[in-house]
Design an enzyme around this catalytic site. Structure first.
Site, PDB file in Angstrom:
ATOM      1  N   CYS A 392     -22.077 -30.114  17.626  1.00  0.00           N
ATOM      2  CA  CYS A 392     -22.784 -30.578  16.433  1.00  0.00           C
ATOM      3  C   CYS A 392     -22.087 -31.828  15.914  1.00  0.00           C
ATOM      4  O   CYS A 392     -21.418 -31.825  14.881  1.00  0.00           O
ATOM      5  CB  CYS A 392     -22.801 -29.465  15.381  1.00  0.00           C
ATOM      6  N   TYR A 421      -5.593 -35.428  30.682  1.00  0.00           N
ATOM      7  CA  TYR A 421      -5.942 -35.495  29.259  1.00  0.00           C
ATOM      8  C   TYR A 421      -7.350 -34.973  28.977  1.00  0.00           C
ATOM      9  O   TYR A 421      -8.005 -35.421  28.050  1.00  0.00           O
ATOM     10  CB  TYR A 421      -5.765 -36.918  28.733  1.00  0.00           C
TER      11      TYR A 421
END
EC number: 4.1.1.20
Length: 469
Positions: A392, A421
């Site tokens: 969202c 990462y």
């Protein structure tokens, strides 16, 4: 960007460099990646769609062969081009888990850790491999610009080398070392003032950096350490940044470090090690052109050796700290395709079942990736779409304007070069569990990270009794 505004590649097979570069960091996909007879992407002898069927999605898929070959190339390159002794240590912040540590250890690497958690993970893996206390102490280097007292005590307890970043840490270590009754091994991190072309957030060698002692502090630091019998200073360290394609910065770094190393010797410090950090880049797109592992190691090694010759000092033990270039290209992330949204004359969005919680690099660094449909690698590419995550958050975009076949719900999409990462920066945003990870090799797939469950998400939650009344 509309599909009519750019030339489209023919199929997803364009992600496979033919022939593949022997240096893993110069490829988008792992070294073992092929397209099988069913038109599916296969890595480590395992069909990616079959892996998703077995282990679910999103799924990190780590190729053992690629990781091992990268480690071997680093070690062999420094041995070939540096006249003194050398040690490659894995920058475990790129991806720290028991299996990755174990593979790196088996390939003769040491370890750069930056937190108590990374230290605990590394020590746990090495103990399971049967390493003794002396081996563990020799191979671990503890970094960080704001280590806690507890972390320093943990490092002292296992007798690893602590890379000191600032005056407060130096003074704290002096007291802790005196309390422990044994000398503490340290190195000094300096800020060399070398610029390189990379993202502002991953530059670390320029003067305006939170890391390390400035050059104008070093003589005072040398004087202080020379008067502290409880501190055993092994050498100097610097790291100028990450995802670097240029060769000159590391050539310059070697010269600067040797100058300060020589200066430190004049203060009577027992310096024997020189740590040049890491920073070699990898391919995230076809246009990326990093040096090979050997080319990078050769530049750094020769620079240090020549500088030592000019200063007429013995060659110190040369240490390098690769992270991204070891694991980055060894992994892909697989997702299931969901819905489609077409904004006429503007953009087509394809949504997948992961996003910024398993790969925060696009929203953090504006990082660019390449993708393919792993179950339809030979299908004709027909459109340009933007791949959206499920969070969202409007900024949860994994890849913008990428050429693909017309993706359908249930297709398996892979994002290339996600070993560095991604898992290590993953989060539980929107209460999503972090993905599973599998290690693939010669047709065998082993779970190395379990998928987090709803129960895992509540494991650290506490509900006070007073809220229940």
């Amino acid at each position: 960007m509309l599909s009519t505004e750019m030339p489209l590649p023919t199929t997803g097979s364009t992600l496979l460099k033919t022939p593949a570069s022997p240096s893993p960091n110069q490829n988008l996909l792992p070294l073992t990646a092929v397209i099988n007879k069913n038109g599916e992407l296969e890595i480590g002898g395992c069909s990616v769609p079959a892996l998703v069927e077995q282990f679910g999605s999103p799924l990190y898929i780590l190729d053992e062969t690629t990781l091992r070959q990268a480690a071997q190339q680093y070690r062999q390159s420094f041995q070939a081009h540096y006249p003194g002794s050398s040690q490659v240590i894995y920058a475990s912040k790129a991806w720290s888990c028991l299996a990755v540590v174990a593979i790196a250890a088996q390939e003769g690497l040491g370890f750069d850790v930056v937190s108590g958690g990374e230290l605990f993970t590394t020590v746990s893996a090495l103990k399971q491999l049967g390493w003794d206390e002396a081996e563990i102490a020799e191979k671990i280097y503890f970094h960080g610009n704001n280590k806690s007292v507890q972390e320093l005590q943990e490092a002292i307890a296992i007798n690893c080398t602590i890379i000191v970043d600032n005056w407060l840490e130096l003074e704290t270590l002096t007291k802790l070392a005196a309390d422990s009754g044994a000398p503490v091994k340290i190195m000094l991190r300096l800020t060399p003032g070398i610029e390189c072309h990379t993202h502002e957030y991953i530059k670390t060698g320029h003067l305006d950096s939170k890391f390390g002692f400035d050059p104008n502090q070093l003589e005072a630091v040398f004087t202080y350490i020379a008067q502290q019998p409880s501190l055993h200073c092994l050498g100097l360290h610097a790291h100028i940044g990450s995802q670097i394609f240029e060769r000159q910065p590391h050539k310059d770094l070697g010269e600067v470090l040797v100058q300060w190393f020589t200066k430190g010797l004049t203060y009577g410090l027992p310096l024997t090690e020189l740590n040049i950090g890491g920073g070699l880049g990898i391919c995230y797109t076809e246009s990326d052109d990093p040096p090979s592992i050997e080319e990078w190691a050769q530049v750094a090694a020769i620079s240090v050796a020549k500088a030592c010759d000019r200063q007429n000092i013995p060659y110190p033990k040369l240490i390098a700290e690769p992270g991204r270039s070891l694991v980055g290209s060894a992994c892909v992330t697989a997702y299931r395709v969901g819905g489609r949204k077409v904004v006429p004359n503007i953009r087509t969005y394809i949504s997948v079942d992961g996003g910024m919680s398993d790969n925060p690099r696009p929203i953090t660094y504006q990082s660019v990736y390449r993708v393919a449909l792993a179950n339809r690698m030979n299908d004709e590419i027909t459109e340009t779409v933007t791949v959206a995550g499920k969070h969202c958050e409007s900024g949860d975009i994994l890849v913008k304007d990428v050429a693909l076949p017309a993706a359908e719900p249930g297709d398996i999409m892979v994002v290339a070069a996600t070993g560095a990462y991604n898992h290590s920066m993953a989060s539980n945003y929107n209460r999503l569990g972090r993905p599973a990870a599998v290690l693939v090799n010669q047709g065998q797939a082993n779970l190395i990270l379990q998928r987090e469950t709803y129960t895992d998400l509540l494991r650290q939650d506490c509900l006070p009794n007073r809220l229940l009344s």
